[in-house]
Design an enzyme around this catalytic site. Sequence first.
Site, PDB file in Angstrom:
ATOM      1  N   HIS A  88       0.829  -1.207   0.000  1.00 30.13           N
ATOM      2  CA  HIS A  88       0.000   0.000   0.000  1.00 30.13           C
ATOM      3  C   HIS A  88       0.868   1.263   0.000  1.00 30.13           C
ATOM      4  CE1 HIS A  88      -3.500  -2.432   2.001  1.00 30.13           C
ATOM      5  NE2 HIS A  88      -3.163  -2.885   0.807  1.00 30.13           N
ATOM      6  N   HIS A 246      -9.058  -2.155  -5.484  1.00 29.71           N
ATOM      7  CA  HIS A 246      -8.021  -2.461  -4.500  1.00 29.71           C
ATOM      8  C   HIS A 246      -7.019  -3.472  -5.059  1.00 29.71           C
ATOM      9  CE1 HIS A 246      -6.103  -2.705  -0.591  1.00 29.71           C
ATOM     10  NE2 HIS A 246      -5.987  -4.001  -0.828  1.00 29.71           N
ATOM     11  N   ASP A 250      -2.985  -3.058  -5.159  1.00 34.25           N
ATOM     12  CA  ASP A 250      -1.992  -4.058  -4.745  1.00 34.25           C
ATOM     13  C   ASP A 250      -1.006  -4.367  -5.870  1.00 34.25           C
ATOM     14  OD1 ASP A 250      -2.948  -4.376  -2.168  1.00 34.25           O
ATOM     15  OD2 ASP A 250      -4.104  -6.184  -2.612  1.00 34.25           O
ATOM     16  N   HIS A 273      -0.832 -11.357  -4.710  1.00 29.14           N
ATOM     17  CA  HIS A 273       0.544 -10.943  -4.447  1.00 29.14           C
ATOM     18  C   HIS A 273       1.565 -11.928  -5.020  1.00 29.14           C
ATOM     19  CE1 HIS A 273      -0.877  -7.685  -1.984  1.00 29.14           C
ATOM     20  NE2 HIS A 273      -1.601  -8.515  -1.267  1.00 29.14           N
TER      21      HIS A 273
END
Length: 296
Positions: A88, A246, A250, A273
């Site tokens: 973030h 969001h 990321d 991720h």
Amino acid sequence: MIEAITIQKSAQPQRTLKKEVHFSGIGIHTGRLVSIRFVPAAAGKGIVFKRVDLPGQPEIPALVEYAAETARSTSIGLDSIRIHTVEHVLAAIHANRIHNLTIELTNIEPPVGNGSSDVFVEMIEQAGIEELDSPEFCLSVQQPIYHSEKDIHVVALPGSGFKVSYTLDYPETPAIKSQYRSFDITAESFKKEIASCRTFALYEEVATLMDRGLIKGGSLDNAVMIKGDAIFSKGGLFFPDEMVRHKILDLIGDLTLVGYPINAHIIAIRSGHAANVALAKKLIGSLREVQSGISR
């Protein structure tokens, strides 16, 4: 033969911040109180995290070779030192084209804020941006580079500027289903369309995360929880498709670990991720292959 990756000098200078700025809060996974400080850095320093709470105040560069964990967030590490949930912070830094910065932390992860990048954008705006007397170099994708695993795909295609297109798919969760967004990433578009979008979790995942010792600092103040066709969040959703936005946040943060501003169109389907960092490693791997060929 066209190389897959090139490093190109741009017409823009490298940038840092005009002054130090700090913020304090809790970490979303550890629940621990932590202070974060942005400290301006000279050209060529890059983005570096610094654990000022530890003996010797060890530094860890925000580079993919230091990526340590990618379960639910991205962590970087050097030897036994870890910094969790860096994405973030890095997303705000990348979107604002900050090349050189020391990020001081008094604990193992940055403060969560409201679960988005909002607070870090505010810190950058509070400090102001300073241009340095050194040119910017960008990583430019010339041929497709991709990572795929089952139904997860993320690919970097040639493009001018930095564009991200993401497809989110939760077919068994009516509140999400499929969502798609595409943005040309600039400081302005990031602040307006992406920075405020909060992390989210399915209700069914929460118990598992707690059993793993995660989300100790998580609450409806800094996350969106979803169960079936119900959405639980403080103040409702900021956008009807806040979840896919969001995911884009990321992805931007994870790809910051490449270490250069990126000229490419990134297309992602269900990536998280682990896949994001895998693509970052392939981008750097392709660059090193080019550099090795030149040195020979």
